[in-house]
Design a protein around this motif. Structure first.
Motif, PDB file in Angstrom:
ATOM      1  N   CYS B  88      18.125 -13.152 -13.818  1.00 18.96           N
ATOM      2  CA  CYS B  88      17.464 -14.440 -13.626  1.00 18.96           C
ATOM      3  C   CYS B  88      15.950 -14.272 -13.781  1.00 18.96           C
ATOM      4  CB  CYS B  88      17.790 -14.889 -12.194  1.00 18.96           C
ATOM      5  SG  CYS B  88      17.066 -16.438 -11.736  1.00 18.96           S
ATOM      6  N   TYR B  90      13.796 -15.984 -12.084  1.00 24.03           N
ATOM      7  CA  TYR B  90      13.127 -16.199 -10.793  1.00 24.03           C
ATOM      8  C   TYR B  90      13.202 -14.935  -9.955  1.00 24.03           C
ATOM      9  CZ  TYR B  90      13.690 -21.020 -12.338  1.00 24.03           C
ATOM     10  OH  TYR B  90      13.670 -22.168 -13.071  1.00 24.03           O
ATOM     11  N   GLU B  91      12.603 -15.039  -8.765  1.00 21.77           N
ATOM     12  CA  GLU B  91      12.529 -13.825  -7.955  1.00 21.77           C
ATOM     13  C   GLU B  91      12.654 -14.158  -6.468  1.00 21.77           C
ATOM     14  OE1 GLU B  91       9.065 -11.212  -9.126  1.00 21.77           O
ATOM     15  OE2 GLU B  91       9.532 -10.514  -7.092  1.00 21.77           O
ATOM     16  N   CYS B  92      13.828 -14.630  -6.070  1.00 22.93           N
ATOM     17  CA  CYS B  92      14.014 -14.937  -4.649  1.00 22.93           C
ATOM     18  C   CYS B  92      14.163 -13.609  -3.902  1.00 22.93           C
ATOM     19  CB  CYS B  92      15.255 -15.790  -4.459  1.00 22.93           C
ATOM     20  SG  CYS B  92      15.205 -17.269  -5.484  1.00 22.93           S
ATOM     21  N   TYR B  94      15.672 -12.754  -1.367  1.00 20.42           N
ATOM     22  CA  TYR B  94      16.987 -12.436  -0.811  1.00 20.42           C
ATOM     23  C   TYR B  94      18.047 -12.308  -1.910  1.00 20.42           C
ATOM     24  CZ  TYR B  94      16.730 -17.405  -1.518  1.00 20.42           C
ATOM     25  OH  TYR B  94      16.491 -18.614  -2.092  1.00 20.42           O
ATOM     26  N   CYS B  95      17.634 -12.415  -3.171  1.00 16.50           N
ATOM     27  CA  CYS B  95      18.618 -12.523  -4.263  1.00 16.50           C
ATOM     28  C   CYS B  95      19.561 -11.322  -4.312  1.00 16.50           C
ATOM     29  CB  CYS B  95      17.909 -12.648  -5.598  1.00 16.50           C
ATOM     30  SG  CYS B  95      19.079 -12.806  -6.965  1.00 16.50           S
ATOM     31  N   LEU B  97      21.156 -10.349  -6.752  1.00 18.83           N
ATOM     32  CA  LEU B  97      21.150  -9.650  -8.042  1.00 18.83           C
ATOM     33  C   LEU B  97      20.260  -8.406  -8.015  1.00 18.83           C
ATOM     34  CD1 LEU B  97      20.945 -12.663 -10.516  1.00 18.83           C
ATOM     35  CD2 LEU B  97      22.913 -11.219 -10.028  1.00 18.83           C
ATOM     36  N   SER B 139      23.391 -15.563 -12.626  1.00 16.08           N
ATOM     37  CA  SER B 139      22.172 -16.058 -13.263  1.00 16.08           C
ATOM     38  C   SER B 139      21.932 -17.481 -12.766  1.00 16.08           C
ATOM     39  CB  SER B 139      22.350 -16.082 -14.785  1.00 16.08           C
ATOM     40  OG  SER B 139      23.449 -16.916 -15.090  1.00 16.08           O
ATOM     41  N   ASP B 140      20.891 -18.104 -13.246  1.00 13.23           N
ATOM     42  CA  ASP B 140      20.664 -19.510 -12.928  1.00 13.23           C
ATOM     43  C   ASP B 140      21.206 -20.327 -14.099  1.00 13.23           C
ATOM     44  OD1 ASP B 140      18.541 -21.329 -11.089  1.00 13.23           O
ATOM     45  OD2 ASP B 140      18.989 -22.104 -13.098  1.00 13.23           O
ATOM     46  N   LYS B 171      18.255 -23.370  -9.405  1.00 18.15           N
ATOM     47  CA  LYS B 171      17.051 -23.569  -8.593  1.00 18.15           C
ATOM     48  C   LYS B 171      15.937 -24.090  -9.492  1.00 18.15           C
ATOM     49  CE  LYS B 171      17.192 -20.645  -4.546  1.00 18.15           C
ATOM     50  NZ  LYS B 171      17.976 -19.424  -4.601  1.00 18.15           N
TER      51      LYS B 171
HETATM   52  S1  SF4 Z   1      19.754 -15.896  -9.274  1.00 21.27           S
HETATM   53 FE1  SF4 Z   1      19.326 -17.474  -7.767  1.00 21.27          FE
HETATM   54  S2  SF4 Z   1      18.712 -16.372  -5.924  1.00 21.27           S
HETATM   55 FE2  SF4 Z   1      18.570 -14.922  -7.642  1.00 21.27          FE
HETATM   56  S3  SF4 Z   1      16.447 -15.052  -8.311  1.00 21.27           S
HETATM   57 FE3  SF4 Z   1      17.627 -16.471  -9.558  1.00 21.27          FE
HETATM   58  S4  SF4 Z   1      17.432 -18.420  -8.510  1.00 21.27           S
HETATM   59 FE4  SF4 Z   1      16.839 -16.836  -7.046  1.00 21.27          FE
END
Ligand code: SF4
Lengths: 368, 332
Positions: B88, B90-92, B94-95, B97, B139-140, B171
Motif C-alpha cells: 500500500c 499509505y503508512e498506517c 498499525y498496518c 502489512l 492493499s488499498d 482509506k
Molecule cells: S493497507 Fe490499510 S492499514 Fe495498511 S497502510 Fe494501507 S491504508 Fe493503512
C-alpha cells in the motif's frame, strides 16, 4: 540523582590496509595488545578503534566478531558503533548512476550467496544524521556484498535489480554487529564498475581514496556520534535489578511518548516523598514502578480498583483471588486453605456476599 | 512516487502497462521474467517505502480467490477476498502489512480475467447464498485505481452476478474512476475512518477525514452504496469527545440512515506486527497504550476495555441516528 556513566566508542572497520592508510597516518592510533591489525585511539570523551579485517565475507565476519567481543569485554560500559569504510563497485545496469570517486552512505546491505542466489537476510545501517528515510536515493543507497570478486555481465545485471553498489565485506560486518547488538554504519567510495578493473585502480588510487574517506569521516564525526544511543540517565538513589531497570526504561519511554518529561514523571509519582519513606530500598523501586505503571495505564488502574472492591468480601475471608489474563473470561479463580470448622462458615459468608453479576458487569466493560 | 518499475514479460503487451509507463515516464523500467525472481527474494526494510518504493507489474499465480477469516464482514454469509495487489502507498502505524511480504514494494497483478473466472466459480458453488467478495486484503482497493483501471471490469462482473456482493475497502478519497461508473446495488465502497487527530497521528500519508467524507458524500449522491469501518478504534484520553466529534461530522456530510453498514473494531495486532511497529515507529503513541498479549497471541487491550470502547462507540452511533441493524461489531 542522574548520572551518565558510559563513553562512545566507534570502531572503524576496513577490509584492506590501503583503505585505512590515511586514518593510521593522520590519527594517533596505537596497536591494541594481543589483537592483530587492530588499533585504539583513546580520548577523554570518546574512544576510536580501527580494525583491518582482510578481504571477503569470512575474514570480515571472523575478524570483526572477535575484535568486537574483546573490546566489549575490555570496555564494558562503552556504547559501541561499527563504521565500515572502504571502496565499492557500481553496477552499471542499475538505474541509479554514480560517478567514480563519489562517496555514498549505505542504507541497506544485502548479500549474494555462493550459488549466486541472493541471501534473504539484509541489514539496515543506522542513520548518521542524514535520515535513512530521506527522499534522496543518491546519498543513501543500497549495497550487495558479493561472493565473487569479478562479476560476469549476467550476474552483474541480476544483482542490479536489488542494489546499485557491490563490495565483498559489508554484509558480513553488519551480520557480526547484528549478532552483538551493535549499531552498524557504512560509507563507501565508488572505485570501479565491478568489471575486473578494480585491482589495477586500487593500487594506483588507494591513498587518494583513503584520504577522501578520512576527510569525509572527520566532517561527519559529530553526526556519526549522534547515531549512538544517548547515555542513559539512571536513578542512582534506587536499588535496582537488571530486570527492574528494563521495566523502568520501558515505562519512561512510554510515558515520554505520552508527553511526560522525566521531572513530571517523578513529581507525579511523588518520588521525593517515596525516597523519604522508611521502607526497604527494593520495595521503593517496586513502588515506583507501580506508580509509573498506574500513571501510564489509568484505565487499568481503574479496573484493578473496581475488581479489588468487588472481590473485597472474598479476600477478607481469606480467599486468594486471581483473574484470567487480559480478563478474557468472566471468571474469578479462588484459592484458600482450611484450618478449622469456623473457616468454612466464614468462607460461605464471604461467597454469599460476593455479587457475581456486578463482577461480570465490570468485566463486560461497564464504565471503567 | 516509484523509484523503479519492474514489468513481467507476460503482461508487457497489456494496455495498462503503457498507461502506467506514460504516467511515470521518468521512472526507469526493467523487464523481468517473473515478479518472484526479485520481489521478496531479499528482506527489504519496510520504511524504505518512503525513499525507494518500487512497482512490480505482473500476473498473480496460484490461488486468486481465498476464503476470508471468520471475523470478516457480516456473519452468516460466505466471505471471500481476491488478491489483485500487494502492499500500500499509505503508512498506517498499525498496518498488518508491515513485514508481511518482507518488502514494502507495490505489486499490481493484472490478470483480472483469471480472477473473474475464479470469482464466478465460487458464486456457482453457493447458489442459494449471497457471497461477499472483498478487494484489498493486502492493499488499498481505491488508492491506485486511477492507474490500475480494473474497476469497470469488476463492475461488469458484478452486474452479471447480482446475487454476489463486492466490497471495495479504502482509506483513500480517490473516487475518480468510481464516479465514471453507474452505481450497482451490490458493489459497496467502504471507507475506514478515524477521528482526524488519530489520522494525523497514526494513519500517515492517508487523506484527511474531510477529504474522505467529501468523497463519500459524492458517492452517496451518485447512488453508490457506501459503508464505514470504524476500525481500528484506538483509545486516548479524550476518546469520547473525539468520537462524538467524528459522528457529528459524519452526520454533517452523509445520510447515515442509508449507509450499507458500519462496522466497529478495536485495534489489535499479531505479536509479529506489534514487533514491527516497535521497530518502525519507536515513538508511536501506540507503544504507550495499555495493550496485553491476549489469549490467542494477539496484542490488544484487555477485554473489559475492548467491550467498553465498543459499547461507547455503538451508543454514539445509535444516538447519531444509525439503526441497530446497520451496525456490526468486529469481536476478533
Ligand atoms: S493497507 Fe490499510 S492499514 Fe495498511 S497502510 Fe494501507 S491504508 Fe493503512
Amino acid at each position: 540523582m542522574l548520572t551518565s556513566p558510559e563513553r562512545k566508542h566507534i570502531i572503524l572497520a576496513f577490509a584492506h590496509r590501503g583503505e585505512a592508510k590515511c586514518f593510521l597516518n593522520e590519527l594517533d592510533f596505537k596497536p591494541i595488545n594481543a589483537l592483530s591489525d587492530s588499533y585504539l585511539l583513546d580520548s577523554e570523551n570518546e574512544r576510536l578503534s580501527l580494525v583491518i579485517t582482510g578481504e571477503g565475507k569470512e575474514n570480515a565476519m571472523i575478524h570483526l566478531s572477535y575484535t568486537l567481543a574483546i573490546l566489549k569485554e575490555r570496555f564494558p560500559k562503552d556504547h559501541f558503533l561499527v563504521h565500515n569504510l572502504g571502496v565499492c563497485g557500481h553496477l552499471q545496469d542499475s538505474p541509479i548512476k554514480f560517478e567514480l570517486g563519489e562517496i555514498v552512505n549505505v542504507r541497506t546491505v544485502y548479500a549474494q550467496k555462493n550459488n549466486n542466489e541472493m541471501e534473504f537476510k539484509s541489514f539496515s545501517t543506522v542513520p548518521n544524521g542524514n535520515n535513512n528515510n530521506k527522499k534522496d536515493s543518491k546519498n543513501q543507497s543500497d549495497l550487495i556484498s558479493t561472493s565473487e570478486r569479478i562479476l560476469s555481465p549476467d550476474s552483474s545485471h541480476h544483482l542490479s535489480n536489488f542494489a546499485p553498489l557491490v563490495d565483498r565485506e559489508a554484509w558480513a560486518m553488519a551480520y557480526a554487529c547484528h549478532k552483538q547488538d551493535t549499531p552498524f554504519m557504512c560509507t563507501k567510495i565508488i572505485s570501479d564498475f565491478a568489471d575486473g578493473e578494480v585491482c589495477v585502480r586500487v593500487k594506483e588510487k588507494s591513498e587518494e581514496w583513503s584520504d577522501e574517506l578520512l576527510r569525509f569521516f572527520l566532517n561527519q564525526e559529530k553526526q556519526i556520534s549522534s547515531a549512538l544511543p544517548t547515555n542513559k540517565e539512571i536513578l542512582t538513589d534506587l536499588h535496582i535489578t537488571i530486570s527492574q531497570e528494563r521495566s523502568l526504561n520501558n515505562l519512561m519511554r512510554a510515558l515520554e511518548i505520552k508527553g511526560h518529561s522525566l521531572e513530571q514523571i517523578l513529581e507525579k509519582c511523588n518520588y521525593s516523598q517515596l525516597l523519604a519513606e522508611e521502607i526497604r530500598p527494593k520495595e521503593k523501586t517496586k513502588e515506583l514502578l507501580k506508580r509509573m505503571a498506574d500513571l501510564l495505564n489509568p484505565l487499568e488502574k481503574e479496573l484493578r480498583d473496581q475488581l479489588e472492591e468487588a472481590t473485597g468480601c472474598l479476600q477478607k475471608v481469606g480467599f486468594k483471588v486471581r483473574f484470567d489474563q487480559g480478563h478474557e473470561n468472566d471468571v474469578v479463580h479462588l484459592t484458600t486453605s482450611l484450618e478449622n470448622h469456623e473457616n468454612i462458615n466464614n468462607l460461605i459468608a464471604g461467597l454469599e456476599s460476593f455479587d457475581y453479576l456486578k463482577f461480570k458487569e465490570i468485566l463486560r466493560g461497564r464504565d471503567v | 512516487m516509484f523509484s523503479r518499475i519492474f514489468v513481467e514479460k507476460s503482461v508487457g503487451h497489456l494496455p495498462q502497462i503503457s498507461v502506467i509507463k506514460e504516467r511515470f515516464s521518468n521512472t526507469p523500467v526493467t523487464e523481468i521474467d517473473a515478479i518472484e525472481d526479485i520481489f521478496g527474494r531479499v528482506k527489504k526494510p519496510y520504511l524504505q517505502k518512503r525513499s525507494n518504493l518500487q512497482l512490480f507489474l505482473g500476473k498473480k499465480k496460484g490461488t486468486l480467490v481465498k476464503e476470508a477469516p471468520d471475523a470478516y464482514g457480516l456473519a452468516g454469509e460466505p466471505h471471500y477476498y481476491f488478491i489483485h495487489a500487494y502492499n500500500c502507498i499509505y503508512e498506517c502505524e498499525y498496518c498488518y502489512l508491515q513485514g508481511y511480504f518482507q518488502s514494502p514494494d507495490i505489486v499490481l497483478f493484472l490478470n483480472h480475467d483469471e480472477i473473474a473466472i475464479e470469482i464466478e466459480s465460487v458464486i456457482k458453488r453457493h447458489p442459494d447464498q449471497t457471497v461477499w467478495f472483498h478487494a484489498g486484503e493486502f492493499s488499498d482497493s481505491l488508492a491506485l485505481s486511477h492507474l490500475t483501471g480494473e474497476l469497470p471490469f469488476y463492475f461488469e462482473l458484478f452486474k452479471r452476478n447480482p446475487q454476489a456482493k463486492l466490497e471495495l475497502r479504502t482509506k483513500s478519497a480517490n473516487i475518480k474512476e468510481l464516479k465514471k461508473l453507474s452505481a450497482l446495488e451490490n458493489v459497496i465502497t467502504s471507507f475506514s475512518l478515524s477521528p482526524q487527530n488519530r489520522i494525523k497521528a497514526t494513519d500517515l500519508k492517508t487523506p484527511s477525514l474531510k477529504h474522505r467524507l467529501s468523497a463519500m458524500r459524492e458517492l452517496q449522491n451518485l447512488g453508490h452504496p457506501v459503508a464505514i469501518h470504524l476500525d481500528p478504534i484506538i483509545h486516548e484520553d479524550n476518546f469520547l469527545e473525539t468520537y462524538k466529534g467524528l459522528f457529528d461530522e459524519l452526520n454533517e456530510y452523509l445520510d447515515l440512515t442509508s449507509l450499507a453498514y458500519v462496522s466497529m473494531g478495536v485495534v489489535r495486532f499479531t505479536s509479529k506486527v506489534f514487533h514491527q511497529v516497535k521497530k518502525n515507529y519507536p515513538h508511536s503513541e501506540l507503544l504507550a497504550a495499555e495493550f496485553h498479549s491476549s489469549f490467542d497471541g494477539k496484542v490488544r487491550y484487555p477485554r473489559p476495555f475492548r467491550l467498553w470502547l465498543l459499547g461507547k462507540i455503538k451508543q454514539l452511533a445509535l444516538q447519531s441516528g444509525l439503526r441497530e441493524e446497520q451496525i456490526y461489531l468486529c469481536m476478533e
